[in-house]
Structure formats: structure tokens, C-alpha cells
Design a protein around this motif. Sequence first.
Motif, PDB file in Angstrom:
ATOM      1  N   UNK A  17       0.816  -1.207   0.000  1.00  0.00           N
ATOM      2  CA  UNK A  17       0.000   0.000   0.000  1.00  0.00           C
ATOM      3  C   UNK A  17       0.850   1.258   0.000  1.00  0.00           C
ATOM      4  N   UNK A  18       1.869   1.302   0.866  1.00  0.00           N
ATOM      5  CA  UNK A  18       2.712   2.499   0.937  1.00  0.00           C
ATOM      6  C   UNK A  18       3.460   2.728  -0.367  1.00  0.00           C
ATOM      7  N   UNK A  19       3.882   1.645  -1.020  1.00  0.00           N
ATOM      8  CA  UNK A  19       4.576   1.785  -2.296  1.00  0.00           C
ATOM      9  C   UNK A  19       3.651   2.392  -3.343  1.00  0.00           C
ATOM     10  N   UNK A  20       2.404   1.915  -3.396  1.00  0.00           N
ATOM     11  CA  UNK A  20       1.435   2.462  -4.335  1.00  0.00           C
ATOM     12  C   UNK A  20       1.131   3.922  -4.019  1.00  0.00           C
ATOM     13  N   UNK A  21       0.994   4.214  -2.738  1.00  0.00           N
ATOM     14  CA  UNK A  21       0.699   5.588  -2.330  1.00  0.00           C
ATOM     15  C   UNK A  21       1.820   6.521  -2.744  1.00  0.00           C
ATOM     16  N   UNK A  22       3.059   6.088  -2.574  1.00  0.00           N
ATOM     17  CA  UNK A  22       4.194   6.906  -2.986  1.00  0.00           C
ATOM     18  C   UNK A  22       4.210   7.124  -4.495  1.00  0.00           C
ATOM     19  N   UNK A  23       3.884   6.084  -5.258  1.00  0.00           N
ATOM     20  CA  UNK A  23       3.845   6.214  -6.717  1.00  0.00           C
ATOM     21  C   UNK A  23       2.769   7.206  -7.145  1.00  0.00           C
ATOM     22  N   UNK A  24       1.621   7.170  -6.476  1.00  0.00           N
ATOM     23  CA  UNK A  24       0.522   8.078  -6.806  1.00  0.00           C
ATOM     24  C   UNK A  24       0.932   9.530  -6.577  1.00  0.00           C
ATOM     25  N   UNK A  25       1.510   9.806  -5.414  1.00  0.00           N
ATOM     26  CA  UNK A  25       1.887  11.186  -5.101  1.00  0.00           C
ATOM     27  C   UNK A  25       3.041  11.648  -5.971  1.00  0.00           C
ATOM     28  N   UNK A  26       4.017  10.776  -6.198  1.00  0.00           N
ATOM     29  CA  UNK A  26       5.154  11.151  -7.036  1.00  0.00           C
ATOM     30  C   UNK A  26       4.716  11.514  -8.452  1.00  0.00           C
ATOM     31  N   UNK A  27       3.700  10.811  -8.964  1.00  0.00           N
ATOM     32  CA  UNK A  27       3.204  11.143 -10.302  1.00  0.00           C
ATOM     33  C   UNK A  27       2.609  12.542 -10.325  1.00  0.00           C
ATOM     34  N   UNK A  28       1.928  12.912  -9.241  1.00  0.00           N
ATOM     35  CA  UNK A  28       1.362  14.254  -9.171  1.00  0.00           C
ATOM     36  C   UNK A  28       2.414  15.327  -9.010  1.00  0.00           C
ATOM     37  N   UNK A  29       3.496  15.009  -8.312  1.00  0.00           N
ATOM     38  CA  UNK A  29       4.546  15.998  -8.080  1.00  0.00           C
ATOM     39  C   UNK A  29       5.312  16.335  -9.352  1.00  0.00           C
ATOM     40  N   UNK A  30       5.175  15.505 -10.383  1.00  0.00           N
ATOM     41  CA  UNK A  30       5.854  15.797 -11.646  1.00  0.00           C
ATOM     42  C   UNK A  30       5.242  16.997 -12.350  1.00  0.00           C
ATOM     43  N   UNK A  31       3.995  17.317 -12.038  1.00  0.00           N
ATOM     44  CA  UNK A  31       3.343  18.485 -12.639  1.00  0.00           C
ATOM     45  C   UNK A  31       3.105  19.539 -11.567  1.00  0.00           C
ATOM     46  N   UNK A  34      -3.053  22.603 -10.254  1.00  0.00           N
ATOM     47  CA  UNK A  34      -3.592  21.724  -9.217  1.00  0.00           C
ATOM     48  C   UNK A  34      -4.525  20.690  -9.845  1.00  0.00           C
ATOM     49  N   UNK A  35      -5.348  21.136 -10.788  1.00  0.00           N
ATOM     50  CA  UNK A  35      -6.234  20.211 -11.492  1.00  0.00           C
ATOM     51  C   UNK A  35      -5.420  19.150 -12.242  1.00  0.00           C
ATOM     52  N   UNK A  36      -4.340  19.594 -12.895  1.00  0.00           N
ATOM     53  CA  UNK A  36      -3.498  18.655 -13.643  1.00  0.00           C
ATOM     54  C   UNK A  36      -2.862  17.639 -12.708  1.00  0.00           C
ATOM     55  N   UNK A  37      -2.407  18.105 -11.557  1.00  0.00           N
ATOM     56  CA  UNK A  37      -1.794  17.211 -10.583  1.00  0.00           C
ATOM     57  C   UNK A  37      -2.798  16.169 -10.101  1.00  0.00           C
ATOM     58  N   UNK A  38      -4.026  16.624  -9.818  1.00  0.00           N
ATOM     59  CA  UNK A  38      -5.068  15.700  -9.350  1.00  0.00           C
ATOM     60  C   UNK A  38      -5.447  14.694 -10.434  1.00  0.00           C
ATOM     61  N   UNK A  39      -5.461  15.135 -11.675  1.00  0.00           N
ATOM     62  CA  UNK A  39      -5.812  14.240 -12.785  1.00  0.00           C
ATOM     63  C   UNK A  39      -4.800  13.107 -12.924  1.00  0.00           C
ATOM     64  N   UNK A  40      -3.528  13.464 -12.887  1.00  0.00           N
ATOM     65  CA  UNK A  40      -2.476  12.455 -13.000  1.00  0.00           C
ATOM     66  C   UNK A  40      -2.533  11.483 -11.832  1.00  0.00           C
TER      67      UNK A  40
END
Length: 362
Positions: free
Chosen positions: A2-16, A153-159
Motif C-alpha cells: 500500500x505504501x509503495x502504491x501511495x508513494x507512486x501516486x503522489x510522485x506522479x502528481x509531483x511531476x506536474x 492543481x487540477x493537472x496534478x489531481x488528474x495524474x
Amino acid sequence: MLCSYLNLIVQSGMKVIDASVLKVRETVNYIAGSDNRLVLFEKCVVDSKSNFVGKLLIDCATRWNSTYQMLKRALEAKDALNLFAIVDTSFDFGLSADEWNVVDFVCKFLEPFYNITVMFSGSDYPTANLYFRNIVAIEKLLVVAHTHTVASIQSMATVMMEKFEKYWSDYSILLAIAVLLDPRYKMHFVKAALGKLYVHAEVEVKVQEIYNTFVELYKFYDQSTSSSTVTSLQCSTSTTDYSMSSMFEDFEGGDMSVGGAESSVDSYLNSPLVPRNTESFNILEFWKSQASTFPVISRMAKDVLAVPITSVASESSFSMGGRVLTKYRSALRIDNVEAFVTTQNWLYGYLKDDEFRSVLRL
């Protein structure tokens, strides 16, 4: 996982990530890059009558949790940083009021993710009943962020939502059932949580699906002569939950009949809820004490609540060991390592215990 998935989700948003956050990073790096600028910043803290204590934190661009900590500390030093931008004529990274508002939103947006990650990766290994409501918290945050007025912010949430759907569109309903085994919430909470995300018809279908699986699990345990852990009864669904602080402030328990004939399942689900404000409540102790009243459900709880939320140890999530024991410091004595870790606090003042522990994890 779960933590690995959570980190991947947030990291994808931080790219934008928004340019305002990049300005904060440049600001912190600029101030930390010179002793003279650090002295000037400390003077600005005093002159601005800021309550800021400690030091600014430099983040690692590849670790979103450190970015959250950086933003949090920068917001605490907002007045001092604004004054610094005026006093230092060479400083080019000053933030406007609107940019500070964006930084504040991003920080508040990341805070639940950070808190959930710390909780799920902690050394206390929380029971599985915490899974359901925190995953719904994440989905609700992403849904709300889609309506933000700032395009980035919208783009980050979408990703992030795309990653969320990839990893959590289907998951074991067994972990959703764990919240039914929490006597403070049970089916009342499940229905209230799903009602925040889905229309009434969908909620009824999902609630019935969870209830039916719960009953099937009960029958399996009732017929079994042993209390072996059930690993084969899994069903996929797309239920999630929101944080306890604000989303469910209006949640109230009550009689709720979702089953047919009277049974031990209905008797338990329709019994009064345990008060939620009981800080010393221990769900494992509760089911131990209920072994004679609900023997089958008690056995279910023993197995279901023991399902690990994540296999990631806390040392793997937020370890600073590499910053303390490098190939140049591998021969340090234990007491010297301890002094090395706490030196920054001796120099810049002590943080609150919770903040200090979270900084050490970065």
C-alpha cells in the motif's frame, strides 16, 4: 504494498507541481547556500515577529514527503521569508500572495497523504480496520482537487487519479470488511463513506455486496472447526473512504437493518456502536472480550484484522540512515551517531516530538 502504491501516486502528481512550489525550493536553497544569508534570514525572523522556530528544510526532489515538510516549514516562516525578499536585493524568488495561497493548498493537499503513509508504515503495524476509511480519504481528496481554480492543481489531481484507478480500482473486499468489524463504525460508516463518492443507487449495490460477502465469510467460519486465516474469499470492488477529521463529522450511528433473517451477523451489525471518543479503545481487546457473545465473528476479527496493511517497513519508507552512516562515517560509535542526528536541533531549537520524529524520517 500500500505504501509503495501511495508513494507512486503522489510522485506522479509531483511531476506536474506548480511553479509556486518550485519557487519555495529555490528560496530555501538560496538561503541555505550562504552563512551570511542564513544570518540575514534569522534577523528577518526576529524583525517580522514571526513565531517560526528551527530552520528551513531542504527537500529532495525525488521524495515527495520531504517536499511536504519543506512547504510546511516555509509556510510557518512566511512572514520572515516575505521580509527577506525585500531586504535582500539579490533575491529573485519572492512569492506573491496568490502564490503563497497555492503553496498553502498544496501543503494541505499533501498532508493527509503524508499522515496516512506515516501511519501505515509505522512500527506499530496498525490493524486492517484503518485501511478502508483512509483509502476513501485519498479518493475524496483527488475528487475535490479536480474542482480547484488553479490549472496546475487540477493537472496534478488528474495524474494522481489515473494512478489511483490503476492500482486501487479493484482490491480485496476483505479489507473493506475490516471496517465492519470495528464496533465504532460498522455498516453505518461504510454507507456514509460511500455516500460521499457515489450516487444512492451505487451505494446500495456496494453496501449489499459488502454485506453479502460478510455473511458468506461468517458461514465459512461457522462451518469450520478451526480458526485458520481465510485467504481465498476475496472479491473486487471499488470502495474507498475519507479522513475522519472533516468528511465524517456528521456521521452518526443508528439502527440499520441490511440483512434478512435475524442472525448473529444482524445482531452484531444492528447493536449500538461503541463511542468513538474512547481514546483507549483497543479493537483487538474488544474482540477478545466478545468471544463468548459473538464467537464466530470474534474468530473472523482475529484473522481479518491481522491482515497487514502494507509489507513496507518504516525504515524503508522514511529512512535517514544513509545520511548518517555513510562510507566515511561507518565507524562512528553509537553515542556519536545519536549526537550527530540531534545536533541540528541543538543548534536551531527543539521541535515538538511529533514533528521531530517526522523530520528524522526524511
